[in-house]
Write an enzyme that holds these catalytic residues in place. Structure first.
Site, PDB file in Angstrom:
ATOM      1  N   SER A 117      13.463  -0.157  -9.724  1.00 15.05           N
ATOM      2  CA  SER A 117      14.815  -0.589 -10.033  1.00 15.05           C
ATOM      3  C   SER A 117      15.004  -0.763 -11.540  1.00 15.05           C
ATOM      4  CB  SER A 117      15.134  -1.875  -9.260  1.00 15.05           C
ATOM      5  OG  SER A 117      16.514  -2.149  -9.263  1.00 15.05           O
ATOM      6  N   ASP A 149      19.491   3.243   0.226  1.00 11.90           N
ATOM      7  CA  ASP A 149      19.482   2.259  -0.850  1.00 11.90           C
ATOM      8  C   ASP A 149      20.906   1.747  -1.044  1.00 11.90           C
ATOM      9  OD1 ASP A 149      19.398   0.906  -3.341  1.00 11.90           O
ATOM     10  OD2 ASP A 149      17.704   2.133  -3.995  1.00 11.90           O
ATOM     11  N   HIS A 177      16.487  -0.404  -0.662  1.00 15.72           N
ATOM     12  CA  HIS A 177      16.154  -0.540  -2.078  1.00 15.72           C
ATOM     13  C   HIS A 177      14.831  -1.273  -2.264  1.00 15.72           C
ATOM     14  CE1 HIS A 177      16.903  -0.701  -6.362  1.00 15.72           C
ATOM     15  NE2 HIS A 177      16.726  -2.006  -6.372  1.00 15.72           N
TER      16      HIS A 177
END
Length: 273
Positions: free
Chosen positions: A95, A224, A253
């Site tokens: 991320s 996600d 995610h």
């Protein structure tokens, strides 16, 4: 506990396990190096020196009011790598951490970096615009900032649901995983948490991706709900010179459950090539 002190005085916490070629792991927002506990052990068990740090403002690092931007995050990582004198380095970023390692590798890594791995990473750019219609609208990002300012404790509990895909039919996400997401989020000071939203969503990594000369493994789940895959992995793979794309059907995610097992196996395979 091990720390380095950056040139602007921030203390950056890191943890390491194992010996061998180094692997540095960079976490997502609003988490800490604790998010990588499973990977730290797996990598150490596989013969690597696994290192994970808490980004400034996060976890056990300094609760910073300034420097909560991607350029500073990358410089902090550079100072950590130099302090530990790491060579033949593999970088792994999830991320926000995916953006951090890409910028570090492109602008600071030089000959130290051997390969890069990203998972659910924010590059090339997360924010929706005319040139990036697949991205996240500014209104959704403003909602994140408002949630952090208004009631961050409840916001992190709520955010954990789409983060892990717990809001999907048939999802099996433990209360412990959700509680741990909340626990890590509550360690971020408010200024750092707020400023990092701009850092992860509005930083453009296009030129960083183009500048990479080392192999990069780009991983993302196709469910996600935090970082849209159409604006992230599916665009990043077209910008790098030596990239491998892996899309995990139904994966969220957050790195969790069967997705975590599959991703970890692919990480070890990529490292062994």
């Amino acid at each position: 506990m091990p720390y380095i002190t950056t040139t602007d005085g921030a203390e950056i916490y890191y943890t390491e396990q194992g010996t061998g070629k180094p692997v540095v792991l960079s976490h997502g927002w609003p988490l800490s190096s604790d998010a990588w506990q499973v990977e730290l052990k797996l990598l150490a068990d596989a013969g690597y020196r696994a290192i994970a740090h808490d980004r400034r403002g996060h976890g056990r690092s300094s609760k910073t009011y300034t420097g909560n931007d991607m350029d500073t995050y990358a410089r902090d990582l550079a100072e950590l790598v130099e302090a530990l004198d790491l060579q033949e380095l593999t970088l792994i970023g999830h991320s926000t951490g995916g953006g951090e390692v890409v910028r570090y590798a492109a602008q600071h890594g030089g000959s130290r970096v051997a390969r890069v791995i990203t998972a659910g990473a924010v590059p090339p750019i997360m924010l929706k615009s005319e040139s990036n219609p697949e991205g996240t609208p500014i209104e959704a990002l403003n909602d994140i900032r408002d949630g952090v300012l208004t009631d961050r404790s409840q916001f992190y509990q709520d955010l954990a649901q789409p983060f892990f895909g717990a809001n999907r039919d048939g999802a099996a996400v433990s209360q412990g995983a959700i509680d741990d997401f909340w626990r890590q989020g509550m360690l971020v000071n408010l200024a750092a948490a707020y400023d990092c939203v701009k850092a992860f969503s509005e930083t453009d990594f296009t030129e960083d991706l183009k500048a990479l000369t080392v192999p990069i493994f780009i991983a993302q789940g196709d469910d996600d709900q935090i970082v849209p895959i159409a604006a992230a992995a599916l665009k990043s793979i077209d910008l790098v010179r030596d990239g491998t794309l892996k899309v995990y059907p139904g994966a969220p995610h957050g790195i969790y459950g069967d997705y975590q097992k599959a991703l970890d196996a692919d990480i070890l395979d990529f490292l062994a090539r």
